[in-house]
Design an enzyme around this catalytic site. Structure first.
Site, short mmCIF file in Angstrom:
data_model
loop_
_atom_site.label_atom_id
_atom_site.label_comp_id
_atom_site.label_asym_id
_atom_site.label_seq_id
_atom_site.Cartn_x
_atom_site.Cartn_y
_atom_site.Cartn_z
CG ASP A 269 -14.12 3.34 157.18
OD1 ASP A 269 -14.33 4.18 156.27
OD2 ASP A 269 -13.00 3.16 157.68
CD GLU A 474 4.10 8.71 155.55
OE1 GLU A 474 4.28 7.76 156.33
OE2 GLU A 474 4.44 9.88 155.80
#
Length: 730
Positions: A269, A474
């Site tokens: 990542d 969100e």
């Protein structure tokens, strides 16, 4: 003249000899050579510095070796993302609500075709920038273990079997089935045990029980690797059992490569290798972090650490160049599979036309996915479908005329977006008096207290209120710019001003109040269920979402989506967010009744299930369990139903799931029509895990439930249909 001709001949001979020698030296560019031979030759020709330059997400070109620049970081979660024009499909959690494996494979095939078309044009423009490549860091098969996680919208929900099946078919569609080339490279992320909190992802150490590790967090990844042959796996930011995920021998060497046989490449990542020393603080330097990641098996660093540290790590004796070669080999093999070192004309995936981007076929797929993703949670007195010639209709709400809520996160952009207001208006009769006012802000009180909308909305024959949240509230850390907690939700409540506004409309009228909700995660619907006659949960439905929702509201299609995640009544029903044990989480381990259960969703029609029959009612442990049921549409609407099979009542001496989804099929039936559905459950699929993480074959009577929701008391209360029986495993 003779001397001149002789000199010219020598020059020509030398030129041809040089070209032949160059062609022999550059055998990595020969598509007809063995792949290993091509890679061996290229590795031999590269300097260590050049090798390091190829192991970061922006791999610079090496002109002397005719290796072009390539950017590995590309996104395609629900359509080619962050790279201009593309078809925008529903967010992943919405696609999961379709429970449609064939549809998601068709969608991923379309995404891959659009990616190829865009890539070819970008290459002609000399555009090798980020997001313009063919290695896509999708799908996200993390378990949506807690509905507060902002990135849960990127996943296929809370169930490991559903996540694995949806992810598997996404991978198959995106990569294609050619014997030599792949259409695009898929990536299973974020491996492993990764699902928030977003704020702590760079420092968090996930330490689940070995049972939860094997039974919940790993299965979807295993499915994508072993069955899907996924080309890449992305390591997570967090630590797992004390080791950074991108430097974990357990995750990358023992399980991924040795146990599962993974032969693709591993990518970190973005910034995760830097986290080793900057945030996790388990290694002292960039060189030590680089060595740990390379030794464990991380081939590609999204970030700059590898480029600046590989040479130093080799010089310091922390790793060898041979170990670097082993990591780079996997990356070069992916580039060869994509055809990036081959003549474009010999790759069949390059025959795609630019016209495929947002073509009619792909827009129809986006519409079908939106249609099948919408979940009808409440429909008192059969208010829906509305008649198209309704006399007066009023539309309100901050998300009605808001195209932002079609997108979710990790999205592309389209020139054919239909928001929910537009979808409603396009379906209604020309004679209907239909009006719209936003009425309120998304998540705050109006600065101007004058109210012109609630009275008009209450006076209409029906009111459609489009509420909920958006990707601004969100999402991922840093992307959800209106979130107070770096993308996560502190609770499950809708903004208080939305509840107050709906209550005000309800207090003035008994006419139907239809609430359409957008969100990528569960919200607390206890008050909405008391206020509204109808609740439609739309997720983030993509570019065709408005059109699909309009067709559902006015009866051109029946809703058929099912919840891929449990909707609790409130956070009071949940364990602590930071707790990675599964006890008390998801339908598989909850001991309380939620608001809406996993697998639930209403239809305009009615479906009945016959008793379950088995090919054999007593099985040996290694035999497949074959179960059959006949489903009949006993209602008045042609509609689709998702038939679901669950196993439960395991006879073991350790804690087992309450029930586990092990099969599902989507069936379309006309009124009065019946169809037999067959499920085959293998020995491996029936296995559960003990406290040490060891697979166990359950013996004795095993309970089988087939129906249209997860088998819990709350499902029964909401009118779900089931057939239940047992089979004996010897």
């Amino acid at each position: 003249m003779k001397k001149y001709l002789y000199a010219l001949g020598c020059l020509l001979l030398c030129t041809l000899t040089y070209e032949a020698k160059a062609q022999e030296e550059f055998i990595w560019l020969d598509p007809y050579r063995d792949t290993d031979e091509r890679i061996d030759a290229l590795l031999k020709a590269m300097t260590l510095e050049e090798k390091a330059s190829q192991m970061v997400d922006i791999s610079e070109g090496i002109p002397r070796l005719q290796i072009p620049k390539y950017s590995w970081w590309n996104e395609a979660l629900h359509g080619v993302a962050r790279n201009g024009r593309a078809t925008v499909f529903p967010q992943a959690i919405g696609m999961a609500a379709s429970f449609d494996k064939a549809l998601i494979q068709d969608i991923a095939t379309a995404i891959g075709a659009e990616a190829r078309a865009k890539f070819l044009v970008a290459q002609e423009m000399n555009n090798s920038s980020r997001y313009a490549g063919l290695t896509f860091w999708s799908p996200n098969v993390n378990i949506f273990r807690d509905p507060r996680w902002g990135r849960g919208q990127e996943t296929y929900g809370e169930d490991p079997y559903l996540s694995g099946q949806m992810g598997l078919h996404f991978v198959k569609g995106l990569q294609g089935d050619h014997e030599k080339y792949i259409q695009a490279a898929a990536c299973a992320k974020h491996y492993a045990v990764h699902s928030g909190p977003e704020e702590d992802r760079h420092v968090f150490d996930a330490v689940p029980s070995m049972r939860d590790f094997r039974e919940t967090y790993l299965p979807a990844f295993k499915t994508l690797v072993k069955e899907g042959k996924v080309e890449a796996v992305m390591g997570a930011y967090n630590r797992v059992f004390g080791e950074p995920a991108c430097g974990s021998d357990l995750l990358l060497e023992e399980i991924l490569r040795n146990e599962w046989g993974f032969d693709g490449h591993v990518v970190s990542d973005c910034g995760a290798i830097q986290d080793f020393y900057a945030h996790h603080k388990v290694y002292p330097t960039a060189e030590a972090a680089t060595a740990a990641a390379i030794k464990a098996g991380t081939d590609l660093n999204c970030g700059k650490v590898y480029k600046g540290s590989i040479v130093a790590a080799v010089n310091q004796g922390l790793i060898t160049e041979k170990e670097v070669d082993a990591r780079l080999r996997n990356l070069l093999e992916t580039r060869i599979k994509l055809g990036l070192l081959d003549p474009a004309e010999i790759n069949p995936f390059n025959k795609v036309s630019g016209d495929t981007v947002e073509c009619a076929t792909h827009r129809k797929l986006a519409y079908d996915a939106a249609l099948k993703s919408v979940v009808l949670l409440k429909n008192d007195n059969n208010v829906l479908p509305l008649k198209k010639d309704i006399r007066t209709l009023y539309v309100v709400g901050p998300n009605a005329n808001n195209s932002e809520v079609l997108l979710g996160n990790y999205f592309g952009v389209s020139g054919h977006m239909t928001n929910i207001l537009e979808g409603i208006v396009s379906k209604v009769s020309l004679g209907t008096s239909i009006n719209y006012k936003q009425g309120i802000m998304l998540d705050r009180e109006n600065r101007n207290p004058i109210d012109w909308s609630t009275g008009e909305a209450a006076a209409a024959d029906a009111c459609i209120a489009v509420m909920g949240i958006s990707g601004l509230i969100e999402g991922e850390e840093g992307e959800a710019i209106a979130s107070a907690s770096k993308g996560d939700k502190n609770d499950l409540n809708l903004p208080a001003n939305q509840i107050a506004y709906l209550k005000k409309i309800r207090s003035k009228s008994k006419n139907p109040l239809i609430v359409v909700l957008t969100a990528g995660s569960p919200v607390n619907l206890t008050e909405i269920a008391e206020i509204a006659d109808v609740i439609l949960f739309a997720w983030y439905p993509g570019q065709e979402g408005g059109d699909a929702i309009g067709d559902i509201i006015f009866g051109n299609a029946s809703p058929s989506g099912k919840l891929p995640i449990t909707f609790p009544k409130s956070v009071d029903q949940l364990p602590a967010y930071e707790d990675y044990t599964m006890e008390g989480r998801t339908y598989r381990y909850m001991d309380v009744d939620p608001m809406y259960p996993f697998g639930f969703g209403l239809s305009y029609s009615e479906f009945n299930y016959s008793p379950i029959t088995f090919a054999k009612e007593k099985l040996k442990a290694k035999e497949d369990l074959v179960a059959k049921v006949t489903i009949t549409n006993s209602g008045q609407f042609e509609a689709e139903e998702v038939v679901q099979l669950y196993l439960s009542d395991y006879k073991v001496k350790f804690n087992a799931p309450n029930s586990s989804l092990k099969g599902f099929e989507r069936v379309r039936l006309k009124p009065g029509e019946s169809k037999e559905v067959t499920f085959r459950i293998t020995q491996e699929a029936r296995q559960i895990f003990d406290d040490k993480g060891k697979a166990v074959d359950p013996k004795g009577a095993l309970k089988i439930t087939i129906g249209n929701a997860s088998p819990m008391q709350r499902s029964v209360e909401l009118g779900a249909k089931f057939q239940t029986t047992s089979v004996t495993i010897m």
